[in-house]
Enzyme design. Structure first.
Site, PDB file in Angstrom:
ATOM      1  N   CYS A   1       0.812  -1.220   0.000  1.00 22.74           N
ATOM      2  CA  CYS A   1       0.000   0.000   0.000  1.00 22.74           C
ATOM      3  C   CYS A   1       0.843   1.267   0.000  1.00 22.74           C
ATOM      4  CB  CYS A   1      -0.964  -0.013   1.183  1.00 22.74           C
ATOM      5  SG  CYS A   1      -0.153  -0.103   2.790  1.00 22.74           S
TER       6      CYS A   1
ATOM      7  N   ASP B   1      -7.780   5.998  -2.151  1.00 18.92           N
ATOM      8  CA  ASP B   1      -7.011   4.819  -1.746  1.00 18.92           C
ATOM      9  C   ASP B   1      -6.581   4.064  -2.999  1.00 18.92           C
ATOM     10  OD1 ASP B   1      -5.844   2.655  -0.610  1.00 18.92           O
ATOM     11  OD2 ASP B   1      -7.530   2.108   0.679  1.00 18.92           O
TER      12      ASP B   1
ATOM     13  N   HIS C   1      -1.883   0.529   7.065  1.00 23.23           N
ATOM     14  CA  HIS C   1      -2.267   0.931   5.710  1.00 23.23           C
ATOM     15  C   HIS C   1      -1.797   2.357   5.449  1.00 23.23           C
ATOM     16  CE1 HIS C   1      -4.404   0.258   2.033  1.00 23.23           C
ATOM     17  NE2 HIS C   1      -5.299   1.216   2.230  1.00 23.23           N
TER      18      HIS C   1
END
Length: 651
Positions: A407, A467, A451
């Site tokens: 991520c 995201d 994250h």
């Protein structure tokens, strides 16, 4: 002939018990002590046992004082203080070991035992885990056994000592519970004693390629969340942490200066919840976006909606928060914030050119976002826990060469592209998702849920979350990291979840451990006030708490007194003994008292000689008593006859 036993072997046995008990209390502290302190304590114990077994003389007083002073100076040199948990524990260990050098009687052994008690409970200042509780209870039990065996006068085997001390500890349990519940609590935790330096864990205030993926390999728990009502859907479970503006082409960092605050308007459902964070030695509080209410005396909300505790979270800590995930930043973006969110380094030239081309084709921030996400989605980009190492131009290397990342790779690349396209952007670190524990009714958020995502500024909409990971691995947001990664990826906890029984046992243990943390470890002034309100005591102050504690203690001691009175009540005398005792008391009043050595037969014969006028009555009384006491089968009416004769005897 009477043989007098040598007391030396008995003292040797007592010393051995005390040394064993001291070692048991020392064992949990070994990982937290300096090596030289542990070695010195063990050497002192070994030397003292050798002195006892070989019957050597104890070291002179001047030597003992010198060693104790040297040990104290060593602690001072190692910890730069004699205060605090670590230095205080180290000093206690060494002083207990040094005390063994002058143990020559019960009093000295008792001092060492009480030092061991302090060491035992000092362990809770390091670790309040439920796993440590059985060890603590067993060691406290054995310490009490050792104290009893040190002071016992009558012979007692190990089983008897264990049983007796076990009963004593159980009898003291109600009093301990009453003191725990009603003793006035000061704000904060008793366990949070300052002075202990612990390693920082979890999310940092900077991010380089590989940082989050490395953290995600850990299944350790970061925090737990208990909601008052329903849980938010998975797509809203973004737990906000540090916000990163500064970028040098490879690493993102928090700004060292504060930017202007921006008002926020919220809408949609309101979630009230309690976040219980594990110790991290960092100030971040991870709240659900966007936090609207928080304990202002313990935390503060920054301009970027990041929440910080007033100090580092070095012990288990809970925060009552309120959030509304639907929010919007109002007003124009301040110039200083815009400049910070557009700043780029000299690196990654290919990515800058790509961003300019994409924005020229898109024409608007929204279309640019779609173009970048389509690139991630349609080209061969892979979401993996084991990304390859990147060179100095990390974004260029990721976008054009490796195309494999976690991520932080996607968030870093997207944010850098947005800035290069002229869109203010920043990186947000935190956690996403969480596992629901149905046995405890709360979410478990682990380090593996760490994250990173992006935020861009769009005029008229404010800061908007983007995201990029969801474009490559949409399962990551909806179903968690395990669903988004292949079977060949080292996902923490995957093996455990494949066995339902093991997974349920793990959740049951976590629910039990959470109850211990919330109801015992964190039991403070707030919980005590809630308990008293439940008991009908409103607005309890120190006076009310003191009265409640007095009532609880009085009830305990009254119950204990009643039980002891019943347990040790006088046994009912035998009817024959009662009659004989009555006769003796009547004769004693006439100066005819029974001698200590006289039995009934000799005593009544002597009285008959002294009082010839009572000879016939006393003879019948004597005969009946002997028949009733020693006869093979006394008649039922004989006792009645004896009572009658004693009653009408006129002395």
């Amino acid at each position: 002939m009477i043989t007098v036993l040598d007391p030396a072997p008995r003292f040797t046995q007592q010393l051995s018990w005390v040394v064993a008990a001291f070692l048991l209390t020392l064992l949990p502290h070994v990982p937290d002590l300096r090596l030289w302190i542990v070695l010195l304590a063990l050497i002192a114990i070994a030397v003292r046992l050798a002195i006892e077994l070989r019957h050597w003389k104890l070291p002179p007083k001047i030597v003992r004082i010198g060693v104790a002073i040297a040990a104290m100076l060593g602690v001072l040199a190692s910890y730069r203080t004699l205060n605090g948990i670590e230095a205080g524990t180290a000093l206690l260990v060494l002083m207990g070991a040094m005390k063994l050098f002058e143990t020559s009687n019960r009093r000295d052994l008792t001092v060492v035992i009480f030092v061991a008690y302090f060491l035992l409970f000092a362990g809770f200042l390091y670790n309040q885990s439920l796993l440590r509780l059985p060890w603590m209870l067993a060691t406290a039990w054995l310490l009490t056994v050792t104290l009893m065996r040190t002071h016992q006068t009558a012979p007692m085997n190990m089983r008897e000592a264990l049983g007796l001390t076990g009963k004593m500890l159980l009898q003291s349990l109600p009093l301990a519970i009453a003191l725990f519940l009603f003793f006035p609590r000061l704000p904060g935790q008793f366990w949070a004693v300052p002075g202990r330096e612990t390693a920082a864990t979890g999310i940092d205030d900077e991010m380089s390629p590989g940082d989050v993926s490395e953290l995600s390999l850990s299944s350790a728990i970061a925090f737990r969340v208990r909601f008052e009502n329903e849980l938010p859907p998975p797509r809203q479970r973004y737990w906000r942490g540090p916000v990163l503006h500064d970028f040098d082409g490879r690493t993102w960092r928090r700004l060292q200066q504060f930017l202007p605050d921006q008002p926020v308007t919220t809408s949609g459902p309101t979630y009230r919840y309690t976040v219980t964070q594990e110790p991290s030695n960092r100030p971040w509080i991870f709240g659900l976006e966007a936090v609207t209410d928080w304990p202002r005396e313990r935390a503060r909300l920054l301009y970027d909606r990041q929440m910080l505790a007033m100090g580092r979270i070095s012990s288990l800590s809970s925060f009552d928060l309120e959030s509304q995930p639907e929010y919007r930043f109002e007003g124009p973006l301040p110039v200083s914030t815009r400049n910070a969110a557009l700043r780029l380094g000299e690196r990654n030239p290919r990515s800058k050119l790509l961003a300019q081309e994409l924005y020229a084709q898109a024409g608007s921030p929204e279309a640019f976002v779609d173009a970048v996400l389509d690139k991630f989605r349609e080209e061969e980009y892979f979401y993996t826990l084991e990304p390859p190492r990147l060179d100095a131009d990390s974004v260029d290397d990721f976008l054009f060469n490796t195309k494999r990342g976690f991520c932080e790779h996607f968030a870093s690349a997207f944010t850098m592209l947005a800035r290069a396209g002229g869109i203010p952007a920043r990186v947000v670190l935190g956690y996403q998702g969480g596992e629901f524990n149905p046995m405890g009714g709360y979410l478990i958020v682990r380090q593996s849920d760490a994250h990173a995502w992006s935020e861009i500024w769009i005029d008229g909409k404010g800061w908007v979350r983007v995201d990029p990971t969801a474009a490559v691995a949409p399962e990551r947001v909806e179903r968690g990291m395990e669903a988004a990664l292949g079977d060949d990826e080292p996902v923490p906890g995957r093996l455990m979840k494949r066995f339902d029984t093991l997974a349920q046992l793990q959740l049951a243990w976590d629910a039990l451990n959470t109850f211990w943390n919330n109801q015992i470890v964190e039991f403070g002034a707030g919980q005590q006030r809630s308990m008293l309100e439940w008991l009908g005591i409103e607005d309890a102050d120190w006076e009310a708490l003191g009265m409640a504690m007095v009532i609880a203690m009085a009830t305990f001691f009254a119950a204990l007194t009643g039980w002891l009175a019943w347990r040790y009540r006088p046994r009912q005398l035998d009817p024959l003994v009662q009659v004989y005792t009555q006769l003796c008391h009547r004769l004693e009043k006439k100066q005819l008292a029974r001698a200590v050595h006289e039995g009934p037969d000799d005593y009544l014969k002597r009285v008959a000689r002294a009082r010839p006028d009572l000879n016939r009555q006393l003879e019948e009384i004597r005969s009946l008593y002997i028949d009733l006491r020693y006869g093979p089968s006394p008649l039922a009416n004989q006792l009645s006859r004896l009572k009658f004769l004693v009653g009408r005897l006129k002395v």
